[in-house]
Design a protein around this motif. Structure first.
Motif, PDB file in Angstrom:
ATOM      1  N   ALA A  23       0.842  -1.205   0.000  1.00  9.67           N
ATOM      2  CA  ALA A  23       0.000   0.000   0.000  1.00  9.67           C
ATOM      3  C   ALA A  23       0.877   1.255   0.000  1.00  9.67           C
ATOM      4  CB  ALA A  23      -0.930   0.003   1.207  1.00  9.67           C
ATOM      5  N   ALA A  24       1.910   1.254   0.828  1.00 13.57           N
ATOM      6  CA  ALA A  24       2.800   2.424   0.894  1.00 13.57           C
ATOM      7  C   ALA A  24       3.537   2.597  -0.430  1.00 13.57           C
ATOM      8  CB  ALA A  24       3.796   2.249   2.044  1.00 13.57           C
ATOM      9  N   GLY A  25       3.981   1.510  -1.023  1.00 17.38           N
ATOM     10  CA  GLY A  25       4.669   1.571  -2.320  1.00 17.38           C
ATOM     11  C   GLY A  25       3.770   2.149  -3.398  1.00 17.38           C
ATOM     12  N   LEU A  26       2.519   1.719  -3.413  1.00 15.31           N
ATOM     13  CA  LEU A  26       1.564   2.222  -4.408  1.00 15.31           C
ATOM     14  C   LEU A  26       1.283   3.701  -4.176  1.00 15.31           C
ATOM     15  CD1 LEU A  26      -0.882  -0.828  -4.441  1.00 15.31           C
ATOM     16  CD2 LEU A  26       0.503  -0.061  -6.380  1.00 15.31           C
ATOM     17  N   LYS A  27       1.135   4.067  -2.915  1.00 16.82           N
ATOM     18  CA  LYS A  27       0.859   5.465  -2.577  1.00 16.82           C
ATOM     19  C   LYS A  27       2.025   6.353  -3.012  1.00 16.82           C
ATOM     20  CE  LYS A  27       0.337   8.687   1.066  1.00 16.82           C
ATOM     21  NZ  LYS A  27       1.271   8.996   2.143  1.00 16.82           N
ATOM     22  N   ASN A  28       3.237   5.873  -2.798  1.00 16.27           N
ATOM     23  CA  ASN A  28       4.418   6.654  -3.191  1.00 16.27           C
ATOM     24  C   ASN A  28       4.501   6.849  -4.706  1.00 16.27           C
ATOM     25  OD1 ASN A  28       5.079   6.807  -0.523  1.00 16.27           O
ATOM     26  ND2 ASN A  28       6.657   5.207  -0.582  1.00 16.27           N
ATOM     27  N   LEU A  29       3.832   5.984  -5.451  1.00 21.72           N
ATOM     28  CA  LEU A  29       3.805   6.142  -6.909  1.00 21.72           C
ATOM     29  C   LEU A  29       2.569   6.929  -7.361  1.00 21.72           C
ATOM     30  CD1 LEU A  29       5.031   2.618  -8.101  1.00 21.72           C
ATOM     31  CD2 LEU A  29       6.320   4.762  -8.041  1.00 21.72           C
ATOM     32  N   GLY A  30       1.890   7.526  -6.399  1.00 20.64           N
ATOM     33  CA  GLY A  30       0.771   8.410  -6.737  1.00 20.64           C
ATOM     34  C   GLY A  30      -0.578   7.724  -6.886  1.00 20.64           C
ATOM     35  N   LYS A  31      -0.642   6.451  -6.479  1.00 21.77           N
ATOM     36  CA  LYS A  31      -1.936   5.748  -6.563  1.00 21.77           C
ATOM     37  C   LYS A  31      -2.766   6.050  -5.323  1.00 21.77           C
ATOM     38  CE  LYS A  31      -0.548   3.709 -10.285  1.00 21.77           C
ATOM     39  NZ  LYS A  31      -0.967   4.318 -11.549  1.00 21.77           N
ATOM     40  N   LYS A  32      -4.091   5.988  -5.523  1.00 24.12           N
ATOM     41  CA  LYS A  32      -4.978   6.186  -4.387  1.00 24.12           C
ATOM     42  C   LYS A  32      -5.311   4.807  -3.802  1.00 24.12           C
ATOM     43  CE  LYS A  32      -8.564   9.470  -3.083  1.00 24.12           C
ATOM     44  NZ  LYS A  32      -8.383   9.060  -1.724  1.00 24.12           N
ATOM     45  N   VAL A  33      -4.906   4.614  -2.556  1.00 28.52           N
ATOM     46  CA  VAL A  33      -4.978   3.272  -1.961  1.00 28.52           C
ATOM     47  C   VAL A  33      -5.730   3.289  -0.632  1.00 28.52           C
ATOM     48  CG1 VAL A  33      -3.609   1.254  -1.288  1.00 28.52           C
ATOM     49  CG2 VAL A  33      -2.614   2.957  -2.817  1.00 28.52           C
ATOM     50  N   LEU A  34      -6.513   2.240  -0.413  1.00 31.94           N
ATOM     51  CA  LEU A  34      -7.174   2.058   0.880  1.00 31.94           C
ATOM     52  C   LEU A  34      -6.797   0.693   1.444  1.00 31.94           C
ATOM     53  CD1 LEU A  34      -9.383   2.957   2.993  1.00 31.94           C
ATOM     54  CD2 LEU A  34     -11.010   1.648   1.624  1.00 31.94           C
ATOM     55  N   LEU A  35      -6.456   0.667   2.718  1.00 29.31           N
ATOM     56  CA  LEU A  35      -6.169  -0.595   3.414  1.00 29.31           C
ATOM     57  C   LEU A  35      -7.366  -0.944   4.282  1.00 29.31           C
ATOM     58  CD1 LEU A  35      -2.518  -0.103   4.702  1.00 29.31           C
ATOM     59  CD2 LEU A  35      -3.312  -2.056   3.347  1.00 29.31           C
ATOM     60  N   ILE A  36      -7.810  -2.181   4.221  1.00 29.13           N
ATOM     61  CA  ILE A  36      -8.892  -2.616   5.118  1.00 29.13           C
ATOM     62  C   ILE A  36      -8.377  -3.778   5.964  1.00 29.13           C
ATOM     63  CG2 ILE A  36     -11.266  -3.450   5.293  1.00 29.13           C
ATOM     64  CD1 ILE A  36     -11.887  -2.244   2.613  1.00 29.13           C
ATOM     65  N   ASP A  37      -8.484  -3.630   7.264  1.00 23.50           N
ATOM     66  CA  ASP A  37      -8.049  -4.663   8.204  1.00 23.50           C
ATOM     67  C   ASP A  37      -9.272  -5.474   8.617  1.00 23.50           C
ATOM     68  OD1 ASP A  37      -6.780  -6.178  10.118  1.00 23.50           O
ATOM     69  OD2 ASP A  37      -6.112  -4.485  11.351  1.00 23.50           O
ATOM     70  N   VAL A  38      -9.350  -6.728   8.199  1.00 20.77           N
ATOM     71  CA  VAL A  38     -10.482  -7.557   8.651  1.00 20.77           C
ATOM     72  C   VAL A  38     -10.019  -8.684   9.571  1.00 20.77           C
ATOM     73  CG1 VAL A  38     -12.010  -7.023   6.698  1.00 20.77           C
ATOM     74  CG2 VAL A  38     -10.577  -9.056   6.579  1.00 20.77           C
TER      75      VAL A  38
END
Ligand SMILES: Nc1ncnc2c1ncn2[C@@H]1O[C@H](COP(=O)(O)OP(=O)(O)O)[C@@H](O)[C@H]1O
Ligand SMILES: [Mg+2]
Length: 254
Positions: A23-38
């Motif tokens: 998620a952090a890697g994707l965010k650093n490349l400018g992607k919009k990311v959501l993490l869901i903890d289930v």
């Protein structure tokens, strides 16, 4: 929007670590990311620096949605360590029983996620079992990514997961296996190489990510500090491996 569950029946194989750092890697490349903890153990939530057991977690919205109350998953959205997160809490462990008699119980999370089309990627960190929560995650997902430690026992867990996966496909026909990611990998260990070779024999080559996540204590240290690996120290092997994994992950969607 692409929804990816990160799953394996085995604990300690790097599911949570992969969810956070991908998620952090994707965010650093400018992607919009959501993490869901289930995962009721809430490791992802805690690993992002949320130390107390929070009241407004995925549990509240799952319950409201299940019992027909008006709700939105964004009611419990938090930003932790710079990432958008739907947190988990310990009381999520009770959801299993509470939702057992609800009609359409496998689709609750899927309904909650449907409006979140502004995100490029939604990553769901699953518990290490085929619980109602894992089923909800898989029913919501376009893909499943399976981290595994290159040892004999985890490979057995993968086979059992894939048997259950066939059943989940009846509930969610669009879900596909994105691939296996070898974690805590050490090329010098014979067992690690053997498991990789066995996987390559059993599954098609493009099902195994070429990037292996090496054993790197910095990954555990970052988690303890409530940070992703890039924020913690971008010069570590862990940061290099997760950066490479992020690129390989993205290449699968082109
Ligand atoms: N590549 C790695 N090298 C060293 N330690 C790791 C690595 N990946 C994960 N860990 C550590 O191993 C433990 C279990 O990882 P975790 O991601 O929580 O597994 P899971 O979510 O599958 O139970 C954690 O303490 C984590 O920091
Ligand atoms: Mg975990």
């Amino acid at each position: 929007m692409k929804v990816i569950s990160i799953a394996n029946f085995k604990g300690g194989v790097g599911k949570t670590t992969t969810a956070i750092n991908l998620a952090a890697g994707l965010k650093n490349l400018g992607k919009k990311v959501l993490l869901i903890d289930v995962d009721p153990q809430a490791n992802l939530t805690q690993s992002l620096g949320v130390t107390e057991d929070i009241k407004n977690s995925i549990y509240e919205v799952l319950r409201k949605e299940a019992f027909g109350e008006k709700t939105s998953i964004t009611d419990v959205l938090i930003t932790a360590s710079g990432l958008d997160v739907i947190p988990s809490s310990l009381d999520l462990a009770g959801a299993e029983l509470e939702l057992a008699s609800v009609y359409g119980r496998e689709q609750i999370l899927s309904q909650l996620i449907a409006p979140l089309t502004a995100y490029d990627y939604i990553l769901i960190d699953c518990p290490p079992s085929m619980s109602m929560l894992t089923i909800n995650a898989l029913v919501s997902s376009d893909f499943v990514l399976i981290p595994l430690q290159a040892e004999f026992l985890p490979l057995k867990g993968v086979r059992s997961f894939l048997n259950h996966f066939k059943l989940v496909k009846k509930l969610n026909k669009r879900i596909k296996l994105l691939g296996f990611v070898l974690t805590k990998y050490d090329e010098r260990k014979k067992m690690n190489r053997q498991v990789r070779e066995e996987l390559e024999k059993e599954f098609s080559e493009n099902m195994i990510f070429k990037t292996h996540i090496r054993s790197n204590i910095a990954l555990a240290n970052a988690q303890e500090k409530g940070m992703d690996i890039f924020t913690y120290d971008k010069n570590t092997n862990g940061a290099k491996d997760y950066s490479e994994l992020t690129s390989e992950f993205l290449s699968k969607f082109n």
